[in-house]
Structures are given as C-alpha cells and as structure tokens.
Design a protein around this motif. Sequence first.
Motif, short mmCIF file in Angstrom:
data_model
loop_
_atom_site.label_atom_id
_atom_site.label_comp_id
_atom_site.label_asym_id
_atom_site.label_seq_id
_atom_site.Cartn_x
_atom_site.Cartn_y
_atom_site.Cartn_z
N LYS A 11 -6.47 -1.22 1.13
CA LYS A 11 -7.02 -0.61 2.34
C LYS A 11 -8.21 -1.41 2.87
O LYS A 11 -8.36 -1.59 4.09
CB LYS A 11 -7.43 0.83 2.07
CG LYS A 11 -6.26 1.80 1.89
CD LYS A 11 -6.75 3.22 1.62
CE LYS A 11 -5.57 4.19 1.54
NZ LYS A 11 -6.02 5.57 1.25
N ARG A 47 -8.43 -3.19 6.53
CA ARG A 47 -9.50 -2.88 7.49
C ARG A 47 -10.12 -4.17 8.01
O ARG A 47 -10.51 -4.27 9.18
CB ARG A 47 -10.56 -2.00 6.84
CG ARG A 47 -10.16 -0.53 6.75
CD ARG A 47 -11.37 0.34 6.44
NE ARG A 47 -11.93 0.07 5.13
CZ ARG A 47 -11.56 0.69 4.01
NH1 ARG A 47 -10.60 1.61 4.05
NH2 ARG A 47 -12.12 0.40 2.87
N LEU A 58 0.84 -1.20 0.00
CA LEU A 58 0.00 0.00 0.00
C LEU A 58 0.87 1.25 0.00
O LEU A 58 0.63 2.19 -0.78
CB LEU A 58 -0.91 -0.02 1.23
CG LEU A 58 -1.75 1.25 1.48
CD1 LEU A 58 -2.68 1.52 0.32
CD2 LEU A 58 -2.53 1.12 2.78
#
Length: 665
Positions: A659, A663, A578
């Motif tokens: 992402k 999460r 990321l």
Amino acid sequence: MGAAPEKDLQLHDARIEESAEDLYENAPCGYLSMLLDGTIIKVNQTFLNWTGYQREELLTGKRFQELLAIGSKLFYETHYAPLLRMQGFVNEINFELVRKDHQKIPVLLNTLQRRDAAGNPLSNRTTVFNISERKKYEQELLLARKKAEQATQAKADFLSMISHEIRTPMNAIVGIANLLRETSLSSEQQEYVRILSFSSENLLNLLNDILDFSKIEAGKMTLEERSFDIRQLIYNIVYSLGVKAEEKGLKVQVDVDERVPACLLGDPIKLGQILTNLLSNAIKFTERGGVTVALRVQELFPDAASLEFRVTDTGIGISEDRLGPIFEEFTQASYEINMKYGGTGLGLAINRKLLELYGSKMSVESTPGAGSSFSFDLRLKIGQEARQPDGPVEGVPDEQTLRGVKVLVAEDNEVNVFVIERLLRRWGVELEVVANGHQAVEKVTANAYDLVLMDLQMPEQDGYDATRKIRSLPEERFQRLPILALTASSRLGMEDRLEQAGFTGFVGKPFKLEELFAKIARHTSRSMPIERRRHPAREQAQEVSGSVTLSRSVNLKGFRMLTAGDPEGLVELLSITLSLCEHYKQEFQDALEAGSLKQFEFHTHKIKMTLELLQAHELRAALKEGKALLSEQEGDPARIQSVGQVIQRELDAIIDGLKMELRKG
C-alpha cells in the motif's frame, strides 16, 4: 556393279521422304499452312480427323478463321492477326474450333510467319494442339476445388453452430462459478468452485483453439497494426499463467533486452496468442526446473526493430524425429504425451499459421529429458506512443469507475440476464433489461443510455435488425451510441457482419469479468480513473523502481526483474499482489481454524511464486511450520494459534508495504 549402290541410295531417299510425309500426316498435333489472309493451302490428316472435314473441303479456298467459334473468330481478328503481323509469331493462343458436325474442340495454337529474303511475309505455318483432355482435367479441378470450398464452408458453419450451442450453457457455468466465488463458502465448497472454474476454462480454451484454427484455415484471420508495449504484453502473459507454474513449483523468468523499444506497432492480440501458446506448453510439459521467456534485439533500424522471441524450458523435450510433425494440426510428440497431458495438438499449428501471416516461421531445438527452446523472429515498426490496449484491463479494476453508467441490456436468456445483472449492479451500473430487439429500439428511442449490450439471437427481432434500426434513427446521438454485441458464436466473418450492422464491438460469451468491465469503461469514456492510477507511475518511475525494500523481509527485486523496468507494469503487479495477499489472510486463517491440511497446502502452493518474488523468508518459514503442525495427528492448538498469528503479522507487513508503494505511485 555400280548400279546397285545408286539404287540403294534412291531407295534410302524414298524411305526418308515417306517417313517425313507419314510423320507430318499422322503427327499427334495438327499442321496447317495458310496464306496471309488465312486461306488454308496445306493440312495434315490429324487436323482432318479432329475436325471431320475431307482434305478437298479445306483446300478449296477455306479460311482458317471460318473454322472458329464466334468468340474465337473475334479474338482472331482483333488480337491474333495484328500480333502476328507485328512480331511474326504467336505462341500459346487458345481458340475453339468448330467441327463439321458443329461440335466444339478447344485447341492451342502456335504460329510462325515465313518471310522472304527481304523480310516480306509469305505464308503462315501453324501447329494445333487438341487440349480437350486438359480442359476436362481443368474442369475437374475446378469442380474439386468448389467441392473443397463447400466442405470448408460447411465445416465452418458447423463449428459456428456448435460453438454457439456450447458457449451458451458455458456462459451460465462460468458466470455462476464467478458469482459463487463472491459468496461465503466453506473450504470444501471453494475447492469445488475452483475445480469447476478450471474445467470450464479448459473446455473454453479447447473450443477456442478449434475455432481459431478453422478461422485461419478459411483465410479469415488478418493482422492489425496498432501501438502496444511489448514488455507489458509479456508481463501480462507471464503473470496470467503464473498460477499454473506456481502450482508445479516452477520458476518463470523474463529476460528482455534493454534495447527493445518501449512502443511497437503490430498485432498484440495475435502475438500474445503465439507467446501464450508457447509459455503454456512450456509450463505444461515441465515438471522440474523452470521456464524462461526471452526477447532479444537482433538489429535496430530508424523506424523498425528486428526481434527474436524465445521460450525455453527444462521439460520432457522432444525426440528429433518428432520435431517436424509437432507443427502439424492435431499432432503431439507422442501418444503417451497425449494421454498424460491432454490437449488438441493445435497450439503449435496455430502458431505456425499466425507467424506465416507475418512472413516468419517457428524454430525449435530440443533434447529429450533436458528441455526445449522455441523461437521466432519478427520485424516490427517502432511506434510513437503506446495506446491503451483494447484487451482486458489486468489487475483489480476500481469498481467505482462504472458507477452511474446507464446501460440497456437486450437479452432473452434468463440465466445470462441473472449473471449480467449481478455484475453490473455490483459495479454501480444503472441498467434496464429487455427481452427482444423491438423493446430495445423502443427503450433507446425513449431514454438516454451510455451503452447498449445487445444479444444477437432474440425472439421477434434479433440484435442485428435492432442495431440497424437504431443506427437508422435520424438523431446524431443514435450514431454515437456504443452498442456491444453479446454473442456466444464465433462464426467466421462475424466481425464483418457486426460492423455492417453498426455494432461498436462485441463481448464473447462466456465473457471474463475484466473484459466486460474494460469494454464498458472504454466505450463510455470511464477508463480515466484507472489511467490516472497508472499515470503517476510514469512520472515517478525513478521513485517506484528505486524503492526496493517493503519490510524487513520483503523486497521488490523479483518484481522489477519480472516487469523488466516497466514502471506501469510494476504498479499493476503491486496492485494484483495486494489483492491476493488480502485474500490469503482469510484463507490461511480459515484453514488453520478448521484444521484442514488440504486447504492450507492448496493456498501455500498458490502463494509460493509470490513469496519467491517478494523474498518473504519469514512468511515462508511460518507456512512451512503451519503445514507441519497440521500434518500431526494431534496438533497443538496453542502452537497452531501462534503460527497463525505469525502468518497474519507477516501478511499484514507485506500488505502495508504494498500500500505504501502504491501511494507513492
């Protein structure tokens, strides 16, 4: 006629008797016959020549023990004589004879006791060997050994001094290069900083190899035993060297046996060094194809596992006549290889010596032009639960973790202070800086700090004395205060000296950002936010590993293979990817706007392995088109803008997918 044979027989017997007597008298060793109390009753000429006595002087009631030096005489009475009476013989006993001129002769005795038919002792027969030459040779060997040890120590001291002198300016070079990366730079400047960082890292690796070899050679290297996750260790090594493989277009595969225990007991630092050397060599000497790191279970026991580690490449290979010498220090497969690839030739020698600590050895199979396969076996105990590694925390640390930590920095080098201040303040650390040990002790006494970073060499009072002074303060908090040494030295045995002075640990200069961050976090108990980020992955492993698709063109299959089913490793790999993708968005945009084919190709090459792992086919196609457009002499601005939008859109899709997966974890 009959008298002649009889005369010949007498003559023959006389010759035999004379020969036996001559052999006794002039034998290369001394012969003595003694009564039970040591009184000499017969002695040969050899013994007389050695001691300088006349025969009459020894055969007039002289006892053998009277010819011995004081120490030997005591040993004769307390050990030699009782042992002879008990077992009837004594072999290989060292004594010192005293000559008539009071000179001493080292001798070796063998004694046999004569007994009658009833088993009662009658006398002692002793053979004496003059070992003066042997003693002289032994002394020469001891002297040679002492000189060799002194030479080894001198070499170690020299290397330690040189390492400090080199590491001090390198600390500034590496530190400033890291800080430059955080500033706004043009594409050309970024390339210069990249080359600067790469070259300084190569120099540091070279220095570390030489120092590691010297440390092993001096017998200062020992193995630790602590819990670690072998899959995570291999993943960290592969990913840390992935950029080099990506730049060469190589495919790196990890193949870990499912039966390998999740937690093992051993020395992950030394094992990691062995695997890093092997994988780094494999990537260095491979131009096409790929490299495979494999771990196989040979046999499982209730409390241990027998494992085979193997690193295989499709590189240049090694000729059969060079397979043995490559494990020797400062040796490479050929002069041409040294000229083309560089290096010290120490990596495999260090591996061999590290494996000797484990009681193992390295094996190699190779075919010139087809590749090589290096392997070794280890038997490691099975651990209960893997602890947090002591080494650097891989991935992107949460900089908020250290916010509010109070640190005292004792450092007199202005450049080092500049680098440390920038880093610590960026992480939200509250710090004060002093220039010597006296000031450090005063500050620690007057204020409450969470941690002290203490340079070892400072004016007025060095770090060792300052730390000892702090530890001697009466309050208990001064015993618990973490004090980390900042050192550019790798002096052999330095860890022992640091421990004796009271240091909690040390950070080598030039230090890596992740290492400094991790050690401050761990010793100030601020590592929990990072662990909390990882821990849910353990609880939701099925969810993370089961969710494969990130977007219409990206999936996690390659990531899952790379991390070998390790959910924590997968989450960490997602975090790193990321961060890289967010970085590449700006880099590709800047390269397109500047029309820089060189920069575009550079970043395309760096992201290549990531694209392969994610199977990002549409992004790969867009990058290929962008490269083609920038290669044209007069590129179409509209088409360049269009492909730039596609690249941004695809990277956004990957970022959003990553992402989302994080999460979930």
